[in-house]
Design a protein around this motif. Sequence first.
Motif, PDB file in Angstrom:
ATOM      1  N   LYS A  88      32.668  42.858  49.323  1.00 57.44           N
ATOM      2  CA  LYS A  88      32.147  43.417  48.131  1.00 57.44           C
ATOM      3  C   LYS A  88      32.790  44.687  48.002  1.00 57.44           C
ATOM      4  CE  LYS A  88      27.664  44.077  46.046  1.00 57.44           C
ATOM      5  NZ  LYS A  88      25.997  44.560  46.448  1.00 57.44           N
ATOM      6  N   GLU A  95      36.149  44.570  46.304  1.00 63.06           N
ATOM      7  CA  GLU A  95      36.001  44.139  44.915  1.00 63.06           C
ATOM      8  C   GLU A  95      35.599  45.159  43.962  1.00 63.06           C
ATOM      9  OE1 GLU A  95      33.237  40.707  44.820  1.00 63.06           O
ATOM     10  OE2 GLU A  95      35.111  39.411  44.932  1.00 63.06           O
ATOM     11  N   THR A  96      34.414  45.934  44.279  1.00 66.65           N
ATOM     12  CA  THR A  96      34.053  47.165  43.788  1.00 66.65           C
ATOM     13  C   THR A  96      35.071  48.196  43.237  1.00 66.65           C
ATOM     14  OG1 THR A  96      31.623  46.946  44.832  1.00 66.65           O
ATOM     15  CG2 THR A  96      32.377  49.327  43.864  1.00 66.65           C
ATOM     16  N   MET A 106      30.595  41.994  53.287  1.00 68.45           N
ATOM     17  CA  MET A 106      30.558  43.511  52.650  1.00 68.45           C
ATOM     18  C   MET A 106      31.853  43.861  52.353  1.00 68.45           C
ATOM     19  SD  MET A 106      27.089  45.428  54.294  1.00 68.45           S
ATOM     20  CE  MET A 106      27.594  46.801  53.499  1.00 68.45           C
ATOM     21  N   ILE A 143      35.621  58.780  46.808  1.00 74.68           N
ATOM     22  CA  ILE A 143      34.222  58.044  46.831  1.00 74.68           C
ATOM     23  C   ILE A 143      34.308  57.243  48.237  1.00 74.68           C
ATOM     24  CG2 ILE A 143      33.816  57.896  44.330  1.00 74.68           C
ATOM     25  CD1 ILE A 143      34.612  54.835  44.602  1.00 74.68           C
ATOM     26  N   ILE A 144      33.003  57.355  48.734  1.00 70.17           N
ATOM     27  CA  ILE A 144      33.154  56.371  49.977  1.00 70.17           C
ATOM     28  C   ILE A 144      32.212  55.187  50.076  1.00 70.17           C
ATOM     29  CG2 ILE A 144      32.413  56.746  52.500  1.00 70.17           C
ATOM     30  CD1 ILE A 144      32.603  59.863  51.961  1.00 70.17           C
ATOM     31  N   LEU A 145      32.647  54.108  50.564  1.00 69.04           N
ATOM     32  CA  LEU A 145      31.779  52.984  50.741  1.00 69.04           C
ATOM     33  C   LEU A 145      31.732  52.469  51.985  1.00 69.04           C
ATOM     34  CD1 LEU A 145      32.285  50.800  47.518  1.00 69.04           C
ATOM     35  CD2 LEU A 145      33.241  53.040  47.843  1.00 69.04           C
ATOM     36  N   TYR A 146      30.721  51.916  52.399  1.00 67.88           N
ATOM     37  CA  TYR A 146      30.534  51.310  53.618  1.00 67.88           C
ATOM     38  C   TYR A 146      30.894  49.665  53.679  1.00 67.88           C
ATOM     39  CZ  TYR A 146      28.414  55.171  55.973  1.00 67.88           C
ATOM     40  OH  TYR A 146      28.316  56.413  56.788  1.00 67.88           O
ATOM     41  N   ILE A 166      38.371  47.648  43.556  1.00 68.41           N
ATOM     42  CA  ILE A 166      39.449  47.074  42.792  1.00 68.41           C
ATOM     43  C   ILE A 166      39.162  47.030  41.396  1.00 68.41           C
ATOM     44  CG2 ILE A 166      40.698  44.972  42.106  1.00 68.41           C
ATOM     45  CD1 ILE A 166      40.587  44.611  45.356  1.00 68.41           C
ATOM     46  N   GLU A 167      37.764  46.645  40.886  1.00 66.94           N
ATOM     47  CA  GLU A 167      37.257  46.486  39.632  1.00 66.94           C
ATOM     48  C   GLU A 167      37.234  47.941  38.837  1.00 66.94           C
ATOM     49  OE1 GLU A 167      33.493  44.788  39.668  1.00 66.94           O
ATOM     50  OE2 GLU A 167      34.114  42.918  39.965  1.00 66.94           O
ATOM     51  N   ARG A 168      37.264  48.805  39.870  1.00 69.11           N
ATOM     52  CA  ARG A 168      37.332  50.184  39.069  1.00 69.11           C
ATOM     53  C   ARG A 168      38.729  50.780  39.359  1.00 69.11           C
ATOM     54  NH1 ARG A 168      31.640  50.683  39.649  1.00 69.11           N
ATOM     55  NH2 ARG A 168      31.661  52.271  38.041  1.00 69.11           N
ATOM     56  N   LEU A 186      42.868  39.708  48.460  1.00 67.71           N
ATOM     57  CA  LEU A 186      42.123  40.747  47.522  1.00 67.71           C
ATOM     58  C   LEU A 186      42.797  42.008  47.799  1.00 67.71           C
ATOM     59  CD1 LEU A 186      38.513  40.718  47.498  1.00 67.71           C
ATOM     60  CD2 LEU A 186      40.105  40.824  45.605  1.00 67.71           C
TER      61      LEU A 186
END
Lengths: 328, 328
Positions: free
Chosen positions: A109, A112-113, A106, A95-98, A115-117, A136
């Motif tokens: 965020k 965290e996204t 950002m 999965i890719i996040l910007y 890591i939470e997953r 983090l």
Amino acid sequence: MAATIKDIAKKAGVSPATVSRVLSNQTAFYSEKTAKKVKKAAKELGYQRNTAAVELVTQRSKVIAAIVSSTQTNFSDQIIDGIQQVANQNNLNVIILYAGEKDTQMQRKALETVIERSVMGILLIAVDLDPSNEGLLTSANIPYLFLSITLKNRELPFITSDDFQIGYQATHYLIQKGHSRIGLVAADLESVTGHLRLEGYNQAMHDHGLVIHPEWVCDGDFAYEDGVVAMKQYGHNPPVTAVVASSDLAAIGVMNQAQEFGLKIPDDLAVISVDGTKLCQIVRPQITSVTQAFFEMGVRGMNRLINWPAADEKPLYTPIKIVERQSV
Amino acid sequence: MAATIKDIAKKAGVSPATVSRVLSNQTAFYSEKTAKKVKKAAKELGYQRNTAAVELVTQRSKVIAAIVSSTQTNFSDQIIDGIQQVANQNNLNVIILYAGEKDTQMQRKALETVIERSVMGILLIAVDLDPSNEGLLTSANIPYLFLSITLKNRELPFITSDDFQIGYQATHYLIQKGHSRIGLVAADLESVTGHLRLEGYNQAMHDHGLVIHPEWVCDGDFAYEDGVVAMKQYGHNPPVTAVVASSDLAAIGVMNQAQEFGLKIPDDLAVISVDGTKLCQIVRPQITSVTQAFFEMGVRGMNRLINWPAADEKPLYTPIKIVERQSV
DNA sequence: AACGCAATCACAAACGTTTGTGTATTTTAG
DNA sequence: CTAAAATACACAAACGTTTGTGATTGCGTT
């Protein structure tokens, strides 16, 4: 709405445990006969596994997160291609996040996204992590790796090109072609990457007994616009006969502005860029570049993550090579 | 290793339920005093919420999946920017998955990945979904929307530019500029998108009483190379005085090959491209384009997903406009 | 002093899966 | 033919969280 393992169990007349083992191919635990029943029931119910439940109980996931900063130039696609390839081979999901660009919020965020997953690994592509977010990442107990960036904090693992060599070889190449008045454009001097390239540039100049003019190096951020403002600073009668641009886009910027000034590339001004994306081939004249091995970065990054925690693989750098085209 | 809600509960001397409510700001349920204790304990333990557990119990997630096909040209970045913006405003997470290009297997895998995670919405960017995968998508009970593609199956919801209008307006613009011998390049005739653009092209020619030469339209796939092969087919003495190229990259391909032939742009050959990405501004001459509202596509797509299942918003098309530059 | 009502919290069930262990059933060996 | 071993399955706990409901406390009112 969605069918669960229990629905399948009921329909097939077995226990949920058996269904689970059939669906995950634990061949030692069931007979072919029941397997058929189970698979048939699963298909009829349109069963889709609930990943949340799986990850909750198994305490691990099969996804690799790639966090990319929105860069001026688009080499990240190549890195991601490399990542994808290895992921496919190993049956992992990517999965890719910007993370924006230099956007601390950002970045946080996105981190965290993932890591939470509790993803199984994090690849950070060209993201210059804000120090406030380092904790983090490091304390999450998830393998991580920086790609295509040289960091201030040398404790953090990364794979990238040798930025000193990039600066050195680009400059050295121009010198070999007969240039002695050489500029450095869009250098991004605040970053370690930019700093190292400058050092390489300086060293190459020095090694060949050339005098260094600090006013020949222009700061910037790898952007197209940085190339044009740099060229504007040089003016109609540039003090340099060649420049190394720190990105393909920046190189195009100087070339366009140079032509605006009526200068011919490469006769009046030679240009070499670093990156070597497809852009170099589609502009005219085509740009001679220090080409980075982005795809390989992705591949090696993935492999390193998968074999975590491997003994420190030594070679942190992917190769670079000079590809000659038309701009010098 | 990782701290859970129970650890916090123990440390703060309260129940897990209270911790949960404090951490999710259910203000009606706790006193400020205990909230402080809880938050302090959480911070000390470096607590990170376990999304798998949350999603398992709440049966919903806060992530939007964007599935992109690896396109030749990179307009998807703009779409994703739009998506991200709306996502940030609504406190949603965006994950991006690659689906290859026309790769049924990768499409299926990407879809399964996001369905298993029961994301709250799926945005498919420029992916031409294989019919065999349609069932997966439609029966998953997850809101979905296609972006930047016109589909054969009109039952599937999508937001894109009006491809007929793109073809029509591009052609009409060239005619207005005095051209009557106009080519169509990299048309991708198998796709609905390509087909509609061709219809628009034909209609514009017809409306102005111009004769249509089928040999002037060249098939292709939006790629740079399609532009150059098309131009090679036209030859040194092209039968056309202008072309509409179906992507910026394809336009660059024809321009480069035309110059190879010694033709001047726009004097000997005018070029208009569709897309209008930054590429149009950085090549010389700059390309006049039919510019699509990619960012807006992302924004509208997200809004539609968020307000699901809204009454069918009528306007399925985002606006297009012709941006005049130097190539015609 | 007795009562009622908020306010604050704890209990426990539930989400869908995996997996260790127990238990029939069948097969094999002696 | 019997005992042991292998096979095929079911039971139930556990993962970390949310949330409906019930319990306790403290307060003000009579």
